[in-house]
Enzyme design. Sequence first.
Site, PDB file in Angstrom:
ATOM      1  N   HIS A   1       9.124   0.744   6.828  1.00  0.00           N
ATOM      2  CA  HIS A   1       8.305   1.756   6.138  1.00  0.00           C
ATOM      3  C   HIS A   1       9.111   2.484   5.063  1.00  0.00           C
ATOM      4  CE1 HIS A   1       4.124   3.237   6.919  1.00  0.00           C
ATOM      5  NE2 HIS A   1       4.500   4.128   5.999  1.00  0.00           N
ATOM      6  N   PRO A  22       0.822  -1.209   0.000  1.00  0.00           N
ATOM      7  CA  PRO A  22       0.000   0.000   0.000  1.00  0.00           C
ATOM      8  C   PRO A  22       0.854   1.258   0.000  1.00  0.00           C
ATOM      9  CG  PRO A  22       0.087  -0.925   2.208  1.00  0.00           C
ATOM     10  CD  PRO A  22       0.783  -1.904   1.306  1.00  0.00           C
ATOM     11  N   ILE A  23       0.456   2.223  -0.797  1.00  0.00           N
ATOM     12  CA  ILE A  23       1.037   3.566  -0.760  1.00  0.00           C
ATOM     13  C   ILE A  23      -0.106   4.567  -0.712  1.00  0.00           C
ATOM     14  CG2 ILE A  23       2.200   5.318  -2.154  1.00  0.00           C
ATOM     15  CD1 ILE A  23       4.343   3.472  -2.804  1.00  0.00           C
TER      16      ILE A  23
END
Length: 386
Positions: free
Chosen positions: A278, A81-82
Amino acid sequence: MSLDLRYPALSDLKAACKRRVPWFVWEYLDSATGTESVKPRNRAALDAVLFQPAVLRGAITPDLQTQFLGQDYAMPVGIAPIGMSGLIWPGAEAALAQMAQTTRLPYCLSTVATRLPEEIGPIAGDMGWFQLYPPKDPKIRADILTRARNAGFRTLVLTVDLPGPSRRERQLRAQLAIPPKLTPSMLWQIAQCPSWALGTLRHGQPRLRLMEAYLKLDGNAPSTAHPGYLLRAAPDWDYVQAVRALWDGPLVIKGVIEPQDALRLRDTGADAIWVSNHGGRQFDGAPAALHALPRIRAAIGPDMPLIFDGGVESGLDVLRALALGADFTMLGRGWHYALGALGPQGAQHLAQILRDDLASNMIQMGLTQPKKAHLQLWTHGPAPEI
């Protein structure tokens, strides 16, 4: 000229993306935080993993098919996910979800995507995962999870490594606000990127549509204080248990680099642990994610599913992660570099690059399955001096 000749590697797609998207978009996609030391640290850790080539093994036919969390995938690679994906390339979420369904790879939609889960879930189908940034309000949390489940998402990813916003200095210098507040400088940048500009006109201004349903802003929030941040809680162990009680499908906990945390998460009911720093976007003092991976595997044993991300750029990097204990790997920035370079065709091309590179390196190592990469591991010590 074929795409393989023009863009044989992810680095070629990255260079093309930088030319084709506005500078403020590039700064959002490519940046980390602080001095950005985590990005080269991730890269150096991957480069230090070396394998023993194999000879005289005869013909090798690699089988990339991978089963993970009860689902079959074409290879042990997925789409991480971004947030604000549709800012990076217009229509990014739908394009990646469609590519994921076609190529049989998992696609994880962010809570802070520019499209709603109800729009993207049916496109991703059985390849859809949903990532949750933990809302403070239990009613909002329950509502988001209900919407994700009703939209067809079967796997939930709870991100736990954001106790607060990071500085992300490059984004601040680029004056990026959510939704974007156009300045003369930004308009000039957009004018130089006609494909991005026309696509944005077709798809509309990128907004955090899911989060805006719960909080209205005036459009002047910086990218480090958008609705997702303002609604977000700093999760604790009780929060994980509350999410576990609400979600009856596979639950993945993302952002873990400490073995004792992984052990406790396993006992709390997590179905998989996602080892990640992250991408350096939260804490510049974090270790390379790959250095944490074997420690976590040793702590939790052979059976707990592990996902890895942290600088993966090739099929060889996928094998490196699998050799050190991962069961599955994810890329985030890479898919968006590909979209920026070629649009939806770029994502398809990157999937082919990763598939071909996996197979090519497996043949060199005499492997028929990616999960056997550890059998040819030579070393994973410090990166050699050059």
